[in-house]
Write an enzyme that holds these catalytic residues in place. Structure first.
Site, PDB file in Angstrom:
ATOM      1  N   CYS A  77       0.829  -1.209   0.000  1.00 18.41           N
ATOM      2  CA  CYS A  77       0.000   0.000   0.000  1.00 18.41           C
ATOM      3  C   CYS A  77       0.869   1.267   0.000  1.00 18.41           C
ATOM      4  O   CYS A  77       1.536   1.520  -0.991  1.00 18.41           O
ATOM      5  CB  CYS A  77      -0.987  -0.056   1.156  1.00 18.41           C
ATOM      6  SG  CYS A  77      -2.434   0.942   0.825  1.00 18.41           S
ATOM      7  N   HIS A 169      -3.532  -5.004   1.644  1.00 24.71           N
ATOM      8  CA  HIS A 169      -2.970  -5.217   2.989  1.00 24.71           C
ATOM      9  C   HIS A 169      -2.909  -6.704   3.339  1.00 24.71           C
ATOM     10  O   HIS A 169      -3.840  -7.221   3.958  1.00 24.71           O
ATOM     11  CB  HIS A 169      -3.830  -4.463   4.016  1.00 24.71           C
ATOM     12  CG  HIS A 169      -3.640  -2.988   3.971  1.00 24.71           C
ATOM     13  ND1 HIS A 169      -2.813  -2.307   4.832  1.00 24.71           N
ATOM     14  CD2 HIS A 169      -4.151  -2.063   3.130  1.00 24.71           C
ATOM     15  CE1 HIS A 169      -2.833  -1.031   4.532  1.00 24.71           C
ATOM     16  NE2 HIS A 169      -3.639  -0.845   3.503  1.00 24.71           N
ATOM     17  N   GLU A 171      -1.435  -8.113   5.623  1.00 26.45           N
ATOM     18  CA  GLU A 171      -1.330  -8.333   7.080  1.00 26.45           C
ATOM     19  C   GLU A 171      -2.703  -8.373   7.738  1.00 26.45           C
ATOM     20  O   GLU A 171      -2.820  -8.702   8.904  1.00 26.45           O
ATOM     21  CB  GLU A 171      -0.452  -7.240   7.712  1.00 26.45           C
ATOM     22  CG  GLU A 171      -1.083  -5.853   7.845  1.00 26.45           C
ATOM     23  CD  GLU A 171      -1.237  -5.092   6.527  1.00 26.45           C
ATOM     24  OE1 GLU A 171      -0.916  -5.652   5.451  1.00 26.45           O
ATOM     25  OE2 GLU A 171      -1.693  -3.937   6.582  1.00 26.45           O
TER      26      GLU A 171
HETATM   27  N1  GLN Z   1      -3.493   6.544   0.336  1.00 22.35           N
HETATM   28  C1  GLN Z   1      -2.345   6.316   1.177  1.00 22.35           C
HETATM   29  C2  GLN Z   1      -1.143   7.100   0.698  1.00 22.35           C
HETATM   30  O1  GLN Z   1      -1.173   7.722  -0.322  1.00 22.35           O
HETATM   31  C3  GLN Z   1      -2.011   4.846   1.242  1.00 22.35           C
HETATM   32  C4  GLN Z   1      -3.107   4.114   1.960  1.00 22.35           C
HETATM   33  C5  GLN Z   1      -2.661   2.923   2.755  1.00 22.35           C
HETATM   34  O2  GLN Z   1      -1.472   2.633   2.920  1.00 22.35           O
HETATM   35  N2  GLN Z   1      -3.631   2.231   3.303  1.00 22.35           N
HETATM   36  O3  GLN Z   1      -0.136   7.099   1.331  1.00 22.35           O
END
Ligand code: GLN
Length: 186
Positions: A77, A169, A171
């Site tokens: 992410c 995610h 995790e």
């Molecule tokens: N939208 C977040 C960002 O730009 C990432 C979101 C997340 O890690 N759940 O950093």
């Protein structure tokens, strides 16, 4: 485990479960730890905040050195955004430019801030239920990047040699198949 900000404790627990008695997880918050790690996890969270900490502490430089010497990295992410070569929109930080992809932040829009999807993953014999939270997506990639899973025409799981980038995610679900790929890389 890069532990400046984000869902660090969930990642630590998931990795400890995947590891069993085979190793241990250490929190990285300053210089000097990364060179002793056999693998590095960059959790999700807020990419601007994480990147600032990486730059301020010098840990970002250490990760670049480790990644270039072949140490496996799992970036999820916001972590995926942080290690990417290019980010579609303008950001207030420099990514580490390790993974040869172009990412779009919040690619699924605010209507779908958070959702789950069953992904068909290269090499998995059953679907993988993935949790996406304000997730990025990979909208462009170089030939050396293998696409492991997609949503529509965007990639959401990729691998480039020792680097694995996931838009979701891993995790947060009990399914540790991506952790197992990462541990196999070590
Ligand atoms: N939208 C977040 C960002 O730009 C990432 C979101 C997340 O890690 N759940 O950093």
């Amino acid at each position: 485990m890069v532990a400046f900000q984000g869902d660090v404790s969930e990642h630590v627990h998931a990795m400890e479960r995947a590891l069993g008695s085979e190793g241990s997880v250490v929190a990285v918050r300053s210089m000097g730890t990364v060179p002793d790690c056999d693998g590095i996890v960059l959790p999700g969270g807020e990419s601007t905040t994480i990147s600032r900490h990486l730059a301020r502490t010098g840990v970002g430089d250490e990760i670049q050195v480790a990644a270039r010497s072949g140490v496996p990295i799992m970036a999820t992410c916001a972590g995926l955004i942080v290690i990417s070569k290019e980010i579609v929109e303008e950001t207030r930080f420099e990514p580490l430019r390790l993974l040869n992809v172009r990412v779009m932040r919040n690619a699924f829009g605010s209507q779908r801030e958070s959702f789950e999807a069953d992904l068909k993953v290269e090499g998995f014999d059953s679907p993988y239920r993935a949790v996406f939270i304000r997730a990025p997506a990979i909208v462009g990639w170089h030939d050396d990047v293998d696409i492991l899973a997609r949503i529509e025409d965007m990639a959401v799981a990729v691998r480039q040699e020792n680097l694995m980038g996931l838009a979701f995610h891993p995790e947060l679900t009990g399914d540790l198949r991506f952790h197992e790929i990462f541990l196999d890389m070590i």
